[in-house]
Design a protein around this motif. Structure first.
Motif, mmCIF file in Angstrom:
data_model
loop_
_atom_site.group_PDB
_atom_site.id
_atom_site.type_symbol
_atom_site.label_atom_id
_atom_site.label_comp_id
_atom_site.label_asym_id
_atom_site.label_seq_id
_atom_site.Cartn_x
_atom_site.Cartn_y
_atom_site.Cartn_z
ATOM 1 N N LYS A 47 0.837 -1.199 0.000
ATOM 2 C CA LYS A 47 0.000 0.000 0.000
ATOM 3 C C LYS A 47 0.868 1.245 0.000
ATOM 4 C CE LYS A 47 -3.846 2.110 2.553
ATOM 5 N NZ LYS A 47 -4.712 2.011 3.748
ATOM 6 N N MET A 48 0.497 2.245 -0.792
ATOM 7 C CA MET A 48 1.274 3.471 -0.862
ATOM 8 C C MET A 48 0.805 4.471 0.172
ATOM 9 S SD MET A 48 -0.098 5.112 -4.447
ATOM 10 C CE MET A 48 1.256 6.270 -4.438
ATOM 11 N N MET A 49 1.660 5.502 0.395
ATOM 12 C CA MET A 49 1.413 6.416 1.503
ATOM 13 C C MET A 49 0.420 7.517 1.167
ATOM 14 S SD MET A 49 5.050 8.370 1.410
ATOM 15 C CE MET A 49 5.660 9.166 -0.073
ATOM 16 N N LEU A 50 0.234 7.861 -0.106
ATOM 17 C CA LEU A 50 -0.619 8.988 -0.460
ATOM 18 C C LEU A 50 -2.042 8.558 -0.801
ATOM 19 C CD1 LEU A 50 1.775 11.245 -2.575
ATOM 20 C CD2 LEU A 50 0.940 11.657 -0.275
ATOM 21 N N THR A 51 -2.543 7.569 -0.105
ATOM 22 C CA THR A 51 -3.884 7.085 -0.410
ATOM 23 C C THR A 51 -4.964 8.122 -0.096
ATOM 24 O OG1 THR A 51 -3.888 6.013 1.764
ATOM 25 C CG2 THR A 51 -3.334 4.647 -0.140
ATOM 26 N N ALA A 52 -4.634 9.136 0.688
ATOM 27 C CA ALA A 52 -5.597 10.206 0.947
ATOM 28 C C ALA A 52 -5.863 11.027 -0.306
ATOM 29 C CB ALA A 52 -5.092 11.117 2.063
ATOM 30 N N LEU A 53 -4.933 10.959 -1.265
ATOM 31 C CA LEU A 53 -5.115 11.651 -2.530
ATOM 32 C C LEU A 53 -5.648 10.652 -3.554
ATOM 33 C CD1 LEU A 53 -1.916 13.864 -2.866
ATOM 34 C CD2 LEU A 53 -4.248 14.638 -2.447
ATOM 35 N N SER A 54 -6.908 10.801 -3.914
ATOM 36 C CA SER A 54 -7.506 9.822 -4.817
ATOM 37 C C SER A 54 -6.791 9.770 -6.155
ATOM 38 C CB SER A 54 -8.991 10.141 -5.024
ATOM 39 O OG SER A 54 -9.167 11.447 -5.560
ATOM 40 N N ALA A 55 -6.225 10.886 -6.601
ATOM 41 C CA ALA A 55 -5.528 10.908 -7.887
ATOM 42 C C ALA A 55 -4.243 10.101 -7.860
ATOM 43 C CB ALA A 55 -5.226 12.349 -8.296
ATOM 44 N N MET A 56 -3.729 9.796 -6.654
ATOM 45 C CA MET A 56 -2.481 9.045 -6.547
ATOM 46 C C MET A 56 -2.706 7.563 -6.250
ATOM 47 S SD MET A 56 0.148 10.986 -7.107
ATOM 48 C CE MET A 56 1.568 10.270 -6.286
ATOM 49 N N VAL A 57 -3.936 7.178 -6.003
ATOM 50 C CA VAL A 57 -4.226 5.792 -5.646
ATOM 51 C C VAL A 57 -3.909 4.865 -6.825
ATOM 52 C CG1 VAL A 57 -6.092 4.175 -5.108
ATOM 53 C CG2 VAL A 57 -5.951 6.367 -3.919
ATOM 54 N N VAL A 58 -3.306 3.724 -6.521
ATOM 55 C CA VAL A 58 -3.015 2.711 -7.534
ATOM 56 C C VAL A 58 -4.148 1.697 -7.509
ATOM 57 C CG1 VAL A 58 -1.377 0.984 -8.349
ATOM 58 C CG2 VAL A 58 -0.546 3.049 -7.206
ATOM 59 N N ASP A 59 -5.009 1.764 -8.504
ATOM 60 C CA ASP A 59 -6.167 0.877 -8.580
ATOM 61 C C ASP A 59 -5.850 -0.357 -9.414
ATOM 62 O OD1 ASP A 59 -8.023 2.393 -7.079
ATOM 63 O OD2 ASP A 59 -8.327 3.734 -8.790
ATOM 64 N N GLY A 60 -6.753 -1.322 -9.349
ATOM 65 C CA GLY A 60 -6.698 -2.452 -10.267
ATOM 66 C C GLY A 60 -5.937 -3.648 -9.746
ATOM 67 N N GLU A 61 -5.993 -4.693 -10.536
ATOM 68 C CA GLU A 61 -5.344 -5.959 -10.207
ATOM 69 C C GLU A 61 -3.834 -5.802 -10.180
ATOM 70 O OE1 GLU A 61 -4.722 -10.344 -12.358
ATOM 71 O OE2 GLU A 61 -5.804 -8.727 -13.365
ATOM 72 N N GLN A 62 -3.193 -6.513 -9.244
ATOM 73 C CA GLN A 62 -1.738 -6.610 -9.224
ATOM 74 C C GLN A 62 -1.323 -7.950 -9.816
ATOM 75 O OE1 GLN A 62 0.148 -5.734 -5.474
ATOM 76 N NE2 GLN A 62 -1.125 -3.937 -5.078
ATOM 77 N N SER A 63 -0.284 -7.925 -10.628
ATOM 78 C CA SER A 63 0.146 -9.155 -11.283
ATOM 79 C C SER A 63 1.605 -9.039 -11.702
ATOM 80 C CB SER A 63 -0.713 -9.420 -12.526
ATOM 81 O OG SER A 63 -0.206 -10.515 -13.273
#
Length: 514
Positions: free
Chosen positions: A64-80
């Motif tokens: 999990k990344m630290m800037l999750t409070a910023l929706s524009a920085m969130v990494v969405d989607g499947e990890q593979s």
């Protein structure tokens, strides 16, 4: 509305969105899975029929990344592990040769993706009539864990597989971007933080030579790279934490991505192990990265490449928010912290220089503020300055900037912190969730226009001068011309030069990493 294009591998179907053609999740290399894990990327396989390119591909495995409070920085989607894809925004699918801008995301070589919404390429592609590409690359233990030595060659990973992924993406651009209306002979690479450090490494890598023509390292340059001995110590510690014997290649290969991601964490499974610092970074292996990148650039590895390099004024304030002990720091504690990186004498001299320079400007000189200013420069600003000093020997088109716009977040406590310029560069500063971080209003929009126009002008011609920003003189050691991007954007000679001079006697190996 759908859009179609044919490339070397086969046909793609993307979308037409508000006058742009957008293609997502395009594989630029074979999936690095199974027997291909920890190996250099291989050519992608062709396909029959039409491949759907309307959705982003999977992202690299990451915590999990630290800037999750910023929706524009969130990494969405499947990890593979099957994550080696790129995304293209283009104004037209024609024969016009537009400048190409290839974005390399940041995230300490452990987090991030080309699909993060803050990196949406629409504004730049539309405003500058350029082709914008964002890429994924292997991260953390799957992209930067050197196992060749600790396994006796049974697993031959160099520790720079993530960098080789970036090279493979640039090779794909060279071979295919003309089909998207781009010019393979005018490619600019740009990236921030680990992305900027990646750009700085690519300036040195023999395999990347000729694949790009201009480079914009943001908040990171040519000083980040682990010597083999350090990379081997990291590998040994990671395997020890995972309770796997270095010689047991089968057991190492059997580790799941989830298990590997815990290799640099403490027992709580969340907190990074401070003894490992920035555990994952490009490895100076003598082959893919022959020597320290700054040394190779000094010797001409990036001859003929135009460079625009810079940082934010208060990079470290973002990380200071995650250091609860910092507000209790006293002068003795500050000296002890800096002595872990320098000799005690050099640390004291540096602290005194910063305190004097800041006091003369009326700035805060508490130990916490001094530490933040020193780390900002050690990790981010001075590497950029040193790149700007040496590259003019090989190409006069070298430009320096300093981003000073403050964030309004947390009552202004973040200042002009790390990653703050991203929304302004991409024109995504107005996205949902960004206003509180980047700020709003006419001044913010003017700044976004100025930065986009400068980045686009540089990508087009190698000179960032433009109507909205004005004339921008190249960097030289006589004037050290630096564009200040802030509430008032202006060209200034040698900003904060007292602090820069304080580092003169400090060797390159001290910079660019934590």
């Amino acid at each position: 509305m759908s859009a179609a294009v044919s490339i070397h591998q086969g046909k793609l179907e993307g979308d037409e969105q508000n006058g742009l053609f957008v293609f997502k999740g395009i594989p630029f290399a074979a999936p690095p899975v199974g027997a291909r894990r920890w190996l250099p990327p291989e050519k992608p396989a062709p396909w029959t029929g039409v491949r759907d390119a309307r959705r982003f591909g999977a992202v690299a495995h990451q915590n999990k990344m630290m800037l999750t409070a910023l929706s524009a920085m969130v990494v969405d989607g499947e990890q593979s592990e099957d994550c080696l894809t790129l995304n293209v925004w283009t104004p037209a699918l024609d024969g016009k040769r537009r400048p190409v801008m290839v974005w390399i995301h940041g995230g300490a070589f452990t987090i991030g993706a080309g699909s993060q919404s803050i990196y949406d390429g629409s504004a730049l592609a539309r405003r500058g009539d350029v082709v914008l590409v964002t890429v994924n690359y292997r991260l953390g233990p799957l992209g930067y864990l050197r196992l060749a030595d600790v396994t006796g060659g049974k697993i031959p990973s160099s520790g720079s597989e993530g960098m080789l992924d970036q090279v493979a993406a640039l090779e794909w651009v060279r071979n295919n971007i003309a089909e998207f209306g781009g010019d393979p002979g005018n490619v600019t690479i740009f990236g921030e933080s680990a992305g900027g450090m990646s750009v700085g490494t690519l300036l040195a890598m023999p395999a990347a030579r000729g694949l790009f023509h201009k480079a914009i390292p943001q908040s990171g340059a040519c000083h980040t790279g682990a010597p083999v001995a350090r990379a081997n110590r990291t590998a040994e510690r990671v395997l020890s934490k995972l309770r796997v014997q270095p010689g047991d290649a089968a057991a190492i290969r059997a580790l799941t991505p989830a298990q590997l991601l815990t290799g640099t964490l403490l027992e709580d499974g969340v907190t990074p192990d401070p003894e490992l610092g920035m555990a994952y970074q490009p490895v100076i292996d003598g082959t893919f990265v022959p020597r320290a990148a700054i040394e190779m650039v000094a010797d001409g590895s990036a001859s003929g490449v135009a460079v625009m390099v810079g940082s934010t004024l208060e990079e470290w304030k973002l990380f200071s928010m995650m250091d609860p002990s910092l507000h209790k720091l006293n002068r003795a504690g500050l000296g002890a912290r800096m002595s872990r990186r320098l000799t005690a004498e050099a640390a004291d001299s540096l602290i005194d220089s910063y305190a004097k320079a800041r006091a003369q400007r009326g700035e805060t000189v508490t130990p916490a503020e001094l530490f933040t200013a020193i780390e900002t420069d050690r990790v981010f600003r001075i590497p950029g300055v040193r790149l700007a000093q040496i590259q003019p020997r090989h190409d006069a088109r070298v430009y320096s900037y300093l981003f000073t716009w403050p964030s309004p977040a947390m009552g202004g406590a973040l200042g002009s912190c790390h990653a703050l310029e991203l929304g302004f560069v991409f024109g995504t500063n107005q996205m949902p969730g960004m206003a509180a971080f980047a700020g709003t209003g006419p001044a913010a929009e003017k700044l976004a226009t100025q930065m986009q126009d400068a980045w686009l002008a540089f990508a087009r011609s190698g000179d960032p001068s433009n109507e909205s920003t004005g004339s921008w003189k190249p960097y030289d050691e006589g004037h050290r011309s630096t564009m200040i991007f802030g509430a008032t954007t202006k060209l200034e000679d040698a900003p904060r030069d007292e602090e820069r001079r304080a580092w003169d006697a400090v060797p390159d190996k001290i910079f660019g990493s934590v």
